[in-house]
Design an enzyme around this catalytic site. Structure first.
Site, PDB file in Angstrom:
ATOM      1  N   ASN A 149       9.448  48.526  39.939  1.00 32.71           N
ATOM      2  CA  ASN A 149      10.679  49.314  40.140  1.00 32.71           C
ATOM      3  C   ASN A 149      10.722  50.598  39.317  1.00 32.71           C
ATOM      4  O   ASN A 149      11.777  51.095  38.987  1.00 32.71           O
ATOM      5  CB  ASN A 149      11.930  48.474  39.804  1.00 32.71           C
ATOM      6  N   ARG A 150       9.533  51.098  38.960  1.00 33.48           N
ATOM      7  CA  ARG A 150       9.428  52.346  38.175  1.00 33.48           C
ATOM      8  C   ARG A 150      10.072  52.230  36.793  1.00 33.48           C
ATOM      9  O   ARG A 150      10.380  53.238  36.147  1.00 33.48           O
ATOM     10  CB  ARG A 150      10.062  53.543  38.936  1.00 33.48           C
ATOM     11  N   MET A 151      10.295  50.980  36.344  1.00 31.76           N
ATOM     12  CA  MET A 151      10.862  50.774  35.000  1.00 31.76           C
ATOM     13  C   MET A 151       9.706  50.518  34.033  1.00 31.76           C
ATOM     14  O   MET A 151       9.525  49.426  33.494  1.00 31.76           O
ATOM     15  CB  MET A 151      11.870  49.611  35.019  1.00 31.76           C
TER      16      MET A 151
END
Ligand SMILES: Cc1cc2nc3c(=O)[nH]c(=O)nc-3n(C[C@H](O)[C@H](O)[C@H](O)COP(=O)(O)O)c2cc1C
Length: 217
Positions: A189-191
């Protein structure tokens, strides 16, 4: 160009503060060994960023040829575009992108020419043909044709046939002395996880201890 619309999941494996060694150089060495074991092609390749006399940034790939407490060693032509840029501004960036491992290392610091003795030591460790190539190319200067370039190489081969090739004085090593080293680990999630090591430089050039912070992705 399917890749433009792909959304890869970079996985769940995390990078926690406690996972990293206290010394970022030792941590870099551990990640380089991981990249070698993962059989990444040219795991020691990195993108070197310099800024020239016109304040124009430029990036290109070079190969890391040594890393120890003193910094990151690479070799190049001192009269190339990077050499000219470094002569007026020794601030550099370096990016190691081990994408298939969801890992990236970003480095900032200064690059200095190493002592002649160290360049000589590296030069003699190189294969004969690479040593000859250093003589055969005025790196970054235009040339009229491939044939002309091949002719320069053949001429240098003949010149040094059966002889030791001395190191050209326009070719040698640089060492990147880091002040900032970021370890980046891709997450779902691009985290992503980002842990940055920073050290201060005193007026006399001495370094403070490394401190770390977590950066937002
Ligand atoms: C995988 C790879 C490794 C390279 N390694 C080096 C290197 O170690 N030293 C070097 O001078 N150029 C290396 N090059 C070529 C540079 O990317 C660049 O073309 C050259 O140094 C001239 O750059 P400049 O005109 O910005 O000075 C490499 C290129 C690639 C793709």
């Amino acid at each position: 160009m399917d890749s433009l619309n792909r959304h890869e999941d970079y996985g769940q494996e995390s990078l926690e503060e406690g996972h990293l060694l206290d010394d970022p150089i030792a941590q870099f060495q551990a990640w380089l060994i991981d990249a070698e074991q993962a059989e990444i092609y040219e795991p020691n390749a990195f993108v070197l960023g310099t800024v020239d006399s016109q304040n124009q940034p430029r990036s290109r790939t070079v190969l890391l040829k040594g890393v120890d407490d003193k910094g990151f060693f690479f070799a190049s032509n001192y009269l190339s575009r990077k050499g000219e840029a470094l002569a007026v501004n020794n601030k550099v960036s370096a990016v190691f992108g081990w994408y298939s491992m969801y890992r990236q290392v970003l480095i900032q610091g200064t690059a200095e020419k190493v002592e002649s003795r160290e360049s000589d030591e590296y030069h003699v460790s190189r294969p004969h043909d690479s040593q000859v190539a250093a003589w055969s190319s005025t790196q970054s200067s235009p040339i009229e044709s491939r044939a002309a370039l091949d002719a320069q190489y053949d001429q240098a081969l003949k010149r040094f046939e059966g002889a030791d090739v001395p190191r050209p004085d326009f070719w040698g090593g640089y060492r990147i002395v880091p002040t900032r080293i970021e370890f980046w680990k891709g997450r779902s999630n691009r985290m992503h996880d980002r842990i940055e090591f920073v050290r201060t430089v005193g007026p006399d050039g001495s370094f403070g201890a490394w401190s770390t912070s977590r950066l937002q992705p």
